[in-house]
Design an enzyme around this catalytic site. Structure first.
Site, short mmCIF file in Angstrom:
data_model
loop_
_atom_site.label_atom_id
_atom_site.label_comp_id
_atom_site.label_asym_id
_atom_site.label_seq_id
_atom_site.Cartn_x
_atom_site.Cartn_y
_atom_site.Cartn_z
N ASP A 88 20.02 -5.73 36.96
CA ASP A 88 21.10 -6.05 36.03
C ASP A 88 20.62 -5.97 34.59
O ASP A 88 19.69 -6.69 34.19
CB ASP A 88 21.64 -7.45 36.33
CG ASP A 88 22.99 -7.75 35.69
OD1 ASP A 88 23.34 -7.09 34.69
OD2 ASP A 88 23.69 -8.65 36.19
N HIS B 136 24.46 -4.40 37.30
CA HIS B 136 25.34 -5.56 37.26
C HIS B 136 26.47 -5.48 38.29
O HIS B 136 26.79 -6.47 38.96
CB HIS B 136 25.92 -5.69 35.85
CG HIS B 136 26.83 -6.87 35.67
ND1 HIS B 136 26.37 -8.17 35.65
CD2 HIS B 136 28.18 -6.94 35.48
CE1 HIS B 136 27.39 -8.99 35.46
NE2 HIS B 136 28.50 -8.27 35.36
N SER C 82 30.00 -12.51 37.10
CA SER C 82 30.14 -12.07 35.72
C SER C 82 31.03 -13.06 34.97
O SER C 82 30.74 -14.25 34.97
CB SER C 82 30.68 -10.64 35.68
OG SER C 82 30.50 -10.06 34.42
#
Length: 346
Positions: A294, A324, A126
């Site tokens: 995701d 995610h 991320s």
């Protein structure tokens, strides 16, 4: 650790820069791995990634020297909006907008202070994945390999939109006070909680949320009454309110705004001839990891990375309904992926 003055990509100096960090294992000169945390993470990677860091685990601390910093702009020891300015007052609204590149430059300054000249690998997901990708672009001579997880080559219009909506939830709180709320005794907690609720829906998969909550009512409440009432909720609303309260208890709204804005500015191609040219120029062996469900960083964005990187080491897909956050929750899959990554780098 104090590391001096950083000039941001946009030309603002941050003097007295502090970078908090934790390490595990013993440094032998060529065994350092930098682990990059996500948006609301911190330097305690052995806690938030406990399934993969430790003796005998994928990131084996009997073999590797694991380093994790708290990101520039954070609120867990590194310089950010809540930190003291050199004049003694909190930075607040004076803290400049920062980019992913600024965060990586700060980490490079930090590692220089530690005397670490070479990283066996950089690994992150991320926001941490964006920093990992920038490490490979900015300092290829220092990075032996990179594992880029659940991120894209640049922020998409959708990502900028959803992230800006979160920022607006915070800055619209009457207690935000242009970011200078630290000495007032009042914080924009409602705004931060609202931002977290919106963000959490992008961190988790639609399948998981629906399987867990569906359209059921919160126990003892009736959301189908004759008038809508805040105290008569669907179960999912109660869950999201809980997630908001949890973040308010441990995180700073100013840091949330600063780090989310940094993600908005993420663009590996800026100043490098565009995305594909910039990716092709990255010669660091790079593994790309994505999550099939995701919503925030859809898998096609990792496929784009894999097609265009100059030195693709491999690609892996996490299969999970979680979405995610699966790179944090799917311990067995991540253990296998990271072991494979490190085997390929040796």
């Amino acid at each position: 650790m104090g590391i001096g003055t950083l000039r941001t990509e946009a030309g603002v100096d941050i003097p007295g820069l502090e970078i908090a960090h934790q390490t595990w294992g013993e440094f032998t000169g060529d065994n350092a791995i930098l682990v990059e945390h996500a948006l609301t993470g911190d330097a305690d990677a052995a806690t938030w990634w406990s399934e993969v860091i430790g003796p005998g685990k994928a990131l084996d601390t009997d073999h590797w020297f694991i380093i994790c910093t708290n990101v520039l702009g954070g609120c867990s020891g590194s310089t950010g909006p809540s930190s003291p300015h050199p004049d003694g007052r909190p930075w607040g609204s004076r803290f400049p907008a920062i980019s992913i590149r600024d965060q990586v430059h700060a980490e490079k300054m930090f590692l220089d202070h530690l005397g670490i000249e070479k990283l066996h690998a950089v690994i992150g997901g991320s926001l941490g994945g964006a920093r990992t990708l920038e490490w490979a672009a900015l300092y290829p001579e220092m990075v032996g390999a990179a594992c880029v997880i659940a991120v894209s080559a640049r922020a998409s219009g959708w990502q900028i939109g959803i992230q800006t909506a979160q920022i607006q939830s915070i800055v619209g709180d009457p207690f935000w006070q242009n970011g200078d709320y630290y000495a007032t005794g009042k914080r924009p907690d409602a705004g931060l909680a609202a931002a977290r609720k919106l963000a959490h829906l992008t961190y988790r998969g639609e399948l998981e949320i629906d399987e867990r909550f569906g359209a059921t009512a919160q126990q003892g409440e009736n959301p189908l009454g004759p008038f809508r009432r805040d105290d008569q909720r669907f179960a999912v609303n109660s869950y999201l309110e809980y997630q908001g309260r949890k973040l308010v208890d441990r995180f700073d709204a100013g840091s949330y705004v600063a780090l989310t804005e940094a993600l908005n500015r993420h663009d590996i191609g800026r100043g490098r001839g565009g995305l594909n040219k910039a990716l092709a120029a990255i010669e660091v062996p790079t593994m790309v990891v994505g999550v099939g469900t995701d919503i925030l960083y859809p898998y096609h964005q990792q496929e784009h990375l894999s097609r265009n990187l100059g030195n693709l080491l491999g690609m892996a897909k996490i299969n999970s309904p979680v979405g995610h956050d699966a790179f944090l929750t799917e311990a067995r899959q991540m253990e296998h992926i990271l072991r494979n990554f490190l085997n390929l780098t040796n």
